[in-house]
Enzyme design. Sequence first.
Site, PDB file in Angstrom:
ATOM      1  CB  THR A 261       0.613  -3.779   6.347  1.00 42.10           C
ATOM      2  OG1 THR A 261      -0.668  -3.753   5.717  1.00 42.10           O
ATOM      3  CG2 THR A 261       1.234  -2.398   6.324  1.00 42.10           C
ATOM      4  CG  ASP A 262      -2.497  -7.612   3.442  1.00 42.38           C
ATOM      5  OD1 ASP A 262      -2.842  -6.758   4.280  1.00 42.38           O
ATOM      6  OD2 ASP A 262      -3.141  -7.830   2.390  1.00 42.38           O
TER       7      ASP A 262
ATOM      8  CB  THR B 140      -0.939  -0.024   1.230  1.00 50.72           C
ATOM      9  OG1 THR B 140      -1.844  -1.105   1.041  1.00 50.72           O
ATOM     10  CG2 THR B 140      -1.724   1.254   1.396  1.00 50.72           C
TER      11      THR B 140
ATOM     12  CD  GLU C 187       6.149 -34.892  23.902  1.00 41.41           C
ATOM     13  OE1 GLU C 187       6.437 -33.709  23.674  1.00 41.41           O
ATOM     14  OE2 GLU C 187       6.801 -35.854  23.465  1.00 41.41           O
TER      15      GLU C 187
ATOM     16  CE1 TYR D 241      -3.839  -0.112  -1.410  1.00 39.64           C
ATOM     17  CE2 TYR D 241      -5.786   0.683  -0.255  1.00 39.64           C
ATOM     18  CZ  TYR D 241      -4.649  -0.079  -0.278  1.00 39.64           C
ATOM     19  OH  TYR D 241      -4.300  -0.829   0.810  1.00 39.64           O
TER      20      TYR D 241
ATOM     21  CE  LYS E 184      -2.919  -5.128   7.900  1.00 41.23           C
ATOM     22  NZ  LYS E 184      -3.063  -4.963   6.459  1.00 41.23           N
TER      23      LYS E 184
HETATM   24  C1  SIN Z   1      -0.998  -3.083   2.802  1.00 38.70           C
HETATM   25  O1  SIN Z   1       0.104  -2.868   2.352  1.00 38.70           O
HETATM   26  O2  SIN Z   1      -1.410  -2.443   3.795  1.00 38.70           O
HETATM   27  C2  SIN Z   1      -1.975  -4.055   2.231  1.00 38.70           C
HETATM   28  C3  SIN Z   1      -1.606  -4.612   0.918  1.00 38.70           C
HETATM   29  C4  SIN Z   1      -0.311  -5.375   0.959  1.00 38.70           C
HETATM   30  O3  SIN Z   1      -0.023  -6.053   1.940  1.00 38.70           O
HETATM   31  O4  SIN Z   1       0.393  -5.309  -0.046  1.00 38.70           O
END
Ligand code: SIN
Length: 325
Positions: free
Chosen positions: A95-96, A16, A286, A29, A168
């Site tokens: 972030t994913d 992103t 275990e 987007y 995340k």
């Molecule tokens: C993000 O970057 O927040 C979401 C999309 C991605 O992980 O590329």
Amino acid sequence: MSDELKKVVILGTGGTISGKGEAGKTTGYSAGSISVEDIIASVPGIEKLARLEAEQICNVASDNITDKEWLRIAKRINELAEDPEVCGFVITHGTDTMDETAFFLNLTVKTEKPVVITGAMRPATAISADGPMNLYQAVLTAACPEAAGRGVMVVFADRIYGGRDVQKRSTYIVTALDQVEGGLLGVIRDEEIRWYYESCRPHTVKSEFSPEGLEKLPVVRVLYFHVDCDKDMAARLAEGADGLVIAGAGAGGTSKELGKTFASLGIPVVISSRISSGTVTQSAAERSGSVAADNLPPQKAAVLLRLALTKTKERDELIRIFRTY
Ligand code: SIN
């Protein structure tokens, strides 16, 4: 730009932070649309922090990152780290799957030079895009001599997280990268970094794992347990896999019927929890002849199991590895 400044290499992978969409909007987007050079150019004052050199590794939403990109990034950092002029690294990333990439690199880069991952929750074209500030703080951290030897870090929204423990935790807020337990490595206020905690788990130069000689990683699948989970699901997922991670309920629980199948799958099984917080003990694992993930969430247990399987399939060794890292 002063020649006295230290050199920081920025490796762009997409996400992103390089997303483009309708002006002002935060949804709808396309991630991975803007080059890493253009993101850098959008950050006022960043050129005063370090001499920046950019490389585009790929430009994708991070859901499309694979072991190929992981190995490429780790090998490239290990190669560039030999250059005495380079003082640190920044990786721009979606972030994913940032928490998985951070843990993988934490275990495979062989340098004490700072390696910092950052990204954004809002695309570059949104009102109050968070990418520019995150990138500024990431470069500040990568150029900071005190950041050396702390393992791979994630810098996000004024905070510095350790690559092992960051996760995340939200689908939309700008503080989405967070950690459940343990302390923050540090915080950033303008150009000041304050350091607080360090993970005692081995990383980077002290890790036994290396990307060298690897073209791909073993295949590990994750089974998410739920009420009425099909008892044959583990056997189905095990077909063609080298290892299996269970995202169990609570402290790693599954139904008796499902748990009974683990020992006969013929591949190592690691028990984690779908709660993504707290520990799974070896005594619990275990019972089904499995390995406990300790406090690693399923996606991070999968990263460690993939690396562990490059070395061994022995359960005792896998138990040691999960206790160590
Ligand atoms: C993000 O970057 O927040 C979401 C999309 C991605 O992980 O590329």
